[in-house]
Structure formats: C-alpha cells, structure tokens
Write a protein that holds these residues in place. Structure first.
Motif, short mmCIF file in Angstrom:
data_model
loop_
_atom_site.label_atom_id
_atom_site.label_comp_id
_atom_site.label_asym_id
_atom_site.label_seq_id
_atom_site.Cartn_x
_atom_site.Cartn_y
_atom_site.Cartn_z
N ARG A 265 5.73 3.78 -11.31
CA ARG A 265 6.47 2.73 -10.59
C ARG A 265 5.57 2.05 -9.57
O ARG A 265 5.61 0.82 -9.41
CB ARG A 265 7.70 3.32 -9.89
N VAL A 266 4.74 2.83 -8.89
CA VAL A 266 3.81 2.27 -7.91
C VAL A 266 2.81 1.34 -8.61
O VAL A 266 2.56 0.22 -8.15
CB VAL A 266 3.07 3.40 -7.13
N GLN A 267 2.27 1.78 -9.75
CA GLN A 267 1.31 0.96 -10.48
C GLN A 267 1.94 -0.34 -10.98
O GLN A 267 1.30 -1.39 -10.95
CB GLN A 267 0.71 1.75 -11.64
N GLU A 268 3.20 -0.27 -11.41
CA GLU A 268 3.91 -1.48 -11.85
C GLU A 268 4.05 -2.46 -10.68
O GLU A 268 3.85 -3.66 -10.84
CB GLU A 268 5.27 -1.13 -12.43
N PHE A 269 4.38 -1.94 -9.49
CA PHE A 269 4.48 -2.79 -8.32
C PHE A 269 3.13 -3.42 -7.99
O PHE A 269 3.03 -4.61 -7.72
CB PHE A 269 5.02 -2.01 -7.10
N VAL A 270 2.06 -2.61 -8.00
CA VAL A 270 0.71 -3.09 -7.67
C VAL A 270 0.30 -4.19 -8.65
O VAL A 270 -0.22 -5.24 -8.23
CB VAL A 270 -0.32 -1.93 -7.68
N ASN A 271 0.57 -4.01 -9.94
CA ASN A 271 0.22 -5.02 -10.94
C ASN A 271 0.99 -6.31 -10.70
O ASN A 271 0.43 -7.41 -10.80
CB ASN A 271 0.47 -4.50 -12.36
N ARG A 272 2.26 -6.19 -10.37
CA ARG A 272 3.09 -7.37 -10.08
C ARG A 272 2.54 -8.10 -8.85
O ARG A 272 2.44 -9.33 -8.83
CB ARG A 272 4.54 -6.94 -9.86
N TRP A 273 2.18 -7.32 -7.82
CA TRP A 273 1.64 -7.91 -6.59
C TRP A 273 0.36 -8.69 -6.90
O TRP A 273 0.18 -9.80 -6.44
CB TRP A 273 1.36 -6.81 -5.55
N LYS A 274 -0.55 -8.06 -7.65
CA LYS A 274 -1.85 -8.68 -7.95
C LYS A 274 -1.69 -9.99 -8.72
O LYS A 274 -2.48 -10.91 -8.54
CB LYS A 274 -2.73 -7.71 -8.74
N ASN B 184 -5.02 -12.79 -3.93
CA ASN B 184 -5.91 -13.06 -2.80
C ASN B 184 -5.79 -12.01 -1.70
O ASN B 184 -6.62 -11.93 -0.81
CB ASN B 184 -5.64 -14.45 -2.21
N ILE B 185 -4.72 -11.19 -1.73
CA ILE B 185 -4.55 -10.11 -0.75
C ILE B 185 -4.78 -8.80 -1.49
O ILE B 185 -3.93 -8.36 -2.25
CB ILE B 185 -3.15 -10.12 -0.10
N PRO B 186 -5.96 -8.19 -1.30
CA PRO B 186 -6.25 -6.96 -2.05
C PRO B 186 -5.27 -5.84 -1.70
O PRO B 186 -4.75 -5.77 -0.58
CB PRO B 186 -7.67 -6.61 -1.63
N ILE B 187 -5.05 -4.99 -2.68
CA ILE B 187 -4.17 -3.84 -2.49
C ILE B 187 -4.93 -2.62 -2.98
O ILE B 187 -5.53 -2.65 -4.05
CB ILE B 187 -2.81 -4.07 -3.21
N GLU B 188 -4.99 -1.58 -2.17
CA GLU B 188 -5.70 -0.38 -2.59
C GLU B 188 -4.89 0.87 -2.33
O GLU B 188 -4.01 0.90 -1.47
CB GLU B 188 -7.10 -0.29 -1.97
N VAL C 197 12.69 -0.67 3.77
CA VAL C 197 13.50 -1.62 3.01
C VAL C 197 13.91 -0.99 1.68
O VAL C 197 13.24 -0.09 1.17
CB VAL C 197 12.77 -2.95 2.76
N SER C 198 14.98 -1.51 1.14
CA SER C 198 15.40 -1.10 -0.19
C SER C 198 14.29 -1.53 -1.15
O SER C 198 13.83 -2.67 -1.10
CB SER C 198 16.72 -1.80 -0.53
N THR C 199 13.86 -0.62 -2.02
CA THR C 199 12.75 -0.93 -2.93
C THR C 199 13.05 -2.15 -3.79
O THR C 199 12.16 -2.93 -4.09
CB THR C 199 12.40 0.31 -3.77
N SER C 200 14.31 -2.35 -4.12
CA SER C 200 14.67 -3.51 -4.94
C SER C 200 14.42 -4.83 -4.19
O SER C 200 14.27 -5.87 -4.80
CB SER C 200 16.13 -3.43 -5.38
N LYS C 201 14.37 -4.78 -2.86
CA LYS C 201 14.14 -5.98 -2.05
C LYS C 201 12.71 -6.05 -1.50
O LYS C 201 12.37 -6.97 -0.75
CB LYS C 201 15.13 -6.01 -0.88
N LEU C 202 11.87 -5.07 -1.86
CA LEU C 202 10.53 -4.96 -1.29
C LEU C 202 9.68 -6.21 -1.53
O LEU C 202 9.06 -6.73 -0.60
CB LEU C 202 9.82 -3.72 -1.85
N PHE C 203 9.62 -6.68 -2.77
CA PHE C 203 8.74 -7.81 -3.09
C PHE C 203 9.10 -9.03 -2.25
O PHE C 203 8.23 -9.67 -1.67
CB PHE C 203 8.80 -8.12 -4.59
N ASP C 204 10.40 -9.33 -2.16
CA ASP C 204 10.85 -10.48 -1.37
C ASP C 204 10.55 -10.30 0.12
O ASP C 204 10.16 -11.25 0.80
CB ASP C 204 12.34 -10.73 -1.58
N PHE C 205 10.73 -9.07 0.62
CA PHE C 205 10.43 -8.78 2.02
C PHE C 205 8.95 -9.04 2.30
O PHE C 205 8.60 -9.71 3.28
CB PHE C 205 10.79 -7.33 2.36
#
Length: 149
Positions: free
Chosen positions: A73-82, A87-91, A34-42
């Motif tokens: 960029r990966v760490q920013e995504f992980v922080n946003r996800w958390k 409740n869904i761990p990310i490692e 997926v396009s990274t800009s649409k990743l969170f929504d996907f």
C-alpha cells in the motif's frame, strides 16, 4: 540555508500520521493525522501552500527485516505521488520501531492512559519520530563527510 520543509508520513491502512520540519529543517513537529483515503488531497493542498523540499515515508518492515503487509500500500501511494509530484522527491525511512518509540515517548511525557490510547496521536508521534531519525541521519552523514575533508 534551506527554507523548505521536509514532510514525513507514517502511512496506515485507515489513518496516516504526518509531521513536518520548520523551514530551516532543524525541528520535527507533528502536523496532523488524516484519514488515509483523504491523504493525497490533504498533501496536495499542503504543498500548494508550503514549500516542501522532500517527503520521507516510513517503510513498513517486520522486525526480521522482511516487508510487512502494509508495504505494498505504501509503494502504491509512493508511485501515485511520483506520477503527479515528481518534482518533490519521496524517500523511505525504516519505521520498524516507531510505534514502540511513540508509546514510550507518550509514557515518558506523562500522558494519561486515555491519551496514550488515542491512535491518531500515536500516528502523528510516529511520523515525528520517522522525521527526527531522518534528520539525525542527515546530520550524521554531513558531520562524517565534513570530517573526511
């Protein structure tokens, strides 16, 4: 026996490869690119329809062990996800050689040059390799701890 999937992310600046296990967490399969800009929504949509136990994300490192430029960029995504889906761990999983392995896999699979140049396919295969290595690590540690008993 678990009936929740593990999802894997090969996070890129423009495109992100995704892979997922079967509900029994035995086999890793490519899911999408997926396009990274649409990743969170996907992912938001995906976790609303599928039970996901955890997410593993490739940790971009240089071969010398230093962080690569994509790590922030990966760490920013992980922080946003958390913040949203704590409740869904990310490692993290070391992804240093996944692109090389993805190309090797494509060659060994007999894919023609045009298919091997398909960056979206490379990203999806890379995510699958990240997930496969995570699963193998999990199996090895459970075998090791079972043998210690």
């Amino acid at each position: 026996m678990s009936l929740a999937r593990i999802l894997s992310i090969d996070y890129g600046r423009k495109r992100t490869g995704l892979a997922v296990t079967d509900p029994l967490q035995i086999i890793a399969n490519g899911l999408a690119t997926v396009s990274t800009s649409k990743l969170f929504d996907f992912l938001k949509s995906y976790v609303e329809h599928e039970t996901v136990e955890r997410i593993v994300i490739g940790k971009p490192m240089q071969t010398n062990g230093l962080p690569s430029e994509n790590l922030q960029r990966v760490q920013e995504f992980v922080n946003r996800w958390k913040k949203v889906y704590g409740n869904i761990p990310i490692e993290y999983v070391d992804e240093r050689y996944t692109s090389v392995l993805a190309h090797k896999t494509m060659l060994e699979g007999g894919l023609r040059k045009k298919a091997r140049q398909n960056k979206a396919l490379v990203d999806e295969i890379s995510a699958t390799i990240i997930l496969q290595s995570y699963l193998e690590g999990k199996r090895m540690s459970s075998l090791y701890s079972a043998g210690k008993g």
